[in-house]
Scaffold this motif. Structure first.
Motif, short mmCIF file in Angstrom:
data_model
loop_
_atom_site.label_atom_id
_atom_site.label_comp_id
_atom_site.label_asym_id
_atom_site.label_seq_id
_atom_site.Cartn_x
_atom_site.Cartn_y
_atom_site.Cartn_z
N MET A 298 0.86 -1.19 0.00
CA MET A 298 0.00 0.00 0.00
C MET A 298 0.88 1.23 0.00
O MET A 298 2.04 1.17 0.42
CB MET A 298 -0.90 0.02 1.25
N GLU A 299 0.33 2.35 -0.44
CA GLU A 299 1.08 3.60 -0.40
C GLU A 299 1.39 3.96 1.05
O GLU A 299 0.55 3.80 1.93
CB GLU A 299 0.28 4.74 -1.04
N ALA A 300 2.60 4.42 1.28
CA ALA A 300 2.99 4.88 2.61
C ALA A 300 2.96 6.40 2.61
O ALA A 300 3.42 7.03 1.67
CB ALA A 300 4.39 4.38 2.95
N LYS A 301 2.40 6.97 3.66
CA LYS A 301 2.36 8.42 3.78
C LYS A 301 3.17 8.82 5.00
O LYS A 301 2.81 8.51 6.13
CB LYS A 301 0.92 8.90 3.91
N TYR A 302 4.27 9.49 4.73
CA TYR A 302 5.14 9.94 5.81
C TYR A 302 4.75 11.35 6.22
O TYR A 302 4.38 12.17 5.39
CB TYR A 302 6.60 9.90 5.37
N LEU A 303 4.83 11.61 7.50
CA LEU A 303 4.54 12.93 8.05
C LEU A 303 5.81 13.49 8.68
O LEU A 303 6.72 12.75 9.04
CB LEU A 303 3.44 12.84 9.11
N GLU A 304 5.82 14.79 8.90
CA GLU A 304 6.96 15.45 9.53
C GLU A 304 7.05 15.12 11.02
O GLU A 304 8.02 15.48 11.68
CB GLU A 304 6.88 16.97 9.36
N THR A 305 6.06 14.44 11.56
CA THR A 305 6.07 14.13 12.99
C THR A 305 7.20 13.17 13.37
O THR A 305 7.55 13.06 14.54
CB THR A 305 4.72 13.55 13.45
N ILE A 306 7.76 12.50 12.39
CA ILE A 306 8.94 11.66 12.59
C ILE A 306 9.95 12.05 11.53
O ILE A 306 9.62 12.19 10.35
CB ILE A 306 8.61 10.16 12.42
N SER A 307 11.19 12.26 11.95
CA SER A 307 12.24 12.60 10.99
C SER A 307 13.56 12.01 11.47
O SER A 307 13.69 11.63 12.63
CB SER A 307 12.37 14.11 10.81
N PHE A 308 14.50 11.98 10.56
CA PHE A 308 15.85 11.55 10.88
C PHE A 308 16.74 12.77 10.82
O PHE A 308 16.70 13.52 9.84
CB PHE A 308 16.34 10.48 9.89
N ALA A 309 17.54 12.98 11.85
CA ALA A 309 18.41 14.15 11.93
C ALA A 309 19.85 13.74 11.63
O ALA A 309 20.33 12.73 12.14
CB ALA A 309 18.32 14.79 13.31
N ILE A 310 20.50 14.54 10.81
CA ILE A 310 21.90 14.35 10.47
C ILE A 310 22.62 15.59 10.97
O ILE A 310 22.15 16.71 10.76
CB ILE A 310 22.09 14.25 8.95
N GLU A 311 23.78 15.43 11.60
CA GLU A 311 24.54 16.57 12.12
C GLU A 311 25.91 16.64 11.45
O GLU A 311 26.92 16.26 12.04
CB GLU A 311 24.70 16.46 13.64
N PRO A 312 25.96 17.14 10.23
CA PRO A 312 27.24 17.27 9.54
C PRO A 312 28.14 18.28 10.26
O PRO A 312 27.65 19.16 10.97
CB PRO A 312 26.87 17.80 8.16
N GLU A 313 29.43 18.14 10.04
CA GLU A 313 30.38 19.05 10.68
C GLU A 313 30.77 20.22 9.78
O GLU A 313 31.13 21.27 10.29
CB GLU A 313 31.63 18.28 11.09
N THR A 314 30.70 20.05 8.47
CA THR A 314 31.17 21.10 7.55
C THR A 314 30.05 21.49 6.58
O THR A 314 29.09 20.74 6.38
CB THR A 314 32.37 20.60 6.72
N GLN A 315 30.24 22.65 5.94
CA GLN A 315 29.28 23.07 4.92
C GLN A 315 29.29 22.11 3.74
O GLN A 315 28.24 21.83 3.15
CB GLN A 315 29.59 24.50 4.44
#
Length: 158
Positions: A66-83
């Motif tokens: 079935m189609e999956a509908k993602y919401l912003e209520t769950i997200s994955f955070a990435i913390e890069p060190e450089t631009q």
């Protein structure tokens, strides 16, 4: 007790493609692909799950038909060190119909929400000087992709 959390991402029929996409973006590893057996609602041999590892986290992509509908209520955070790292992850994740959002947020081509927020951002936003912390917050609120030099300038000039 040995507990662990493994995020499952649901897909109609794109689990293996999504797993390969994330593996390519994060230089990860595809660990295992399992298929539906005979006698299930899905045709035998259809991919059921694709388990992969990115940045030390094991995740599983699941085809559930079935189609999956993602919401912003769950997200994955990435913390890069450089631009350079911010730019890489941002551009790779919005490629091929992903969407930019405000304040470091984006949705990838599958609709999964990510935050590409460099490690300097929460550090500067939690400065004990409220003027400095506020200046960083105000600068961030005007951005989509975070520009580290602009965040740093807001902090330095507060």
């Amino acid at each position: 007790m040995k507990a662990k959390i493994t995020p499952f991402l649901l897909f109609k029929d794109e689990a293996e493609a999504a797993a390969n996409f994330y593996v390519s973006v994060f230089n990860g590893k595809l660990l295992k692909v399992d298929t539906y057996p005979e006698g299930t609602p899905m045709p035998a041999g259809t991919v059921l799950t694709a388990t992969f590892e990115i940045l030390g986290m094991t995740m599983t992509a699941l085809n559930w038909g079935m189609e999956a509908k993602y919401l912003e209520t769950i997200s994955f955070a990435i913390e890069p060190e450089t631009q350079e790292e911010v730019d890489y992850y941002w551009n790779a994740l919005i490629a091929d119909s992903g969407e930019e959002g405000p304040c470091s947020w984006l949705k990838d081509k599958y609709g999964v929400s990510w935050q590409v927020a460099p490690e300097i951002l929460p550090r500067l936003m939690s400065d004990p000087d409220p003027k400095k912390a506020s200046a960083v917050m105000q600068a961030m609120m005007k951005m989509k992709k975070i520009i580290i030099k602009d965040i740093q300038a807001a902090y330095d000039n507060a």
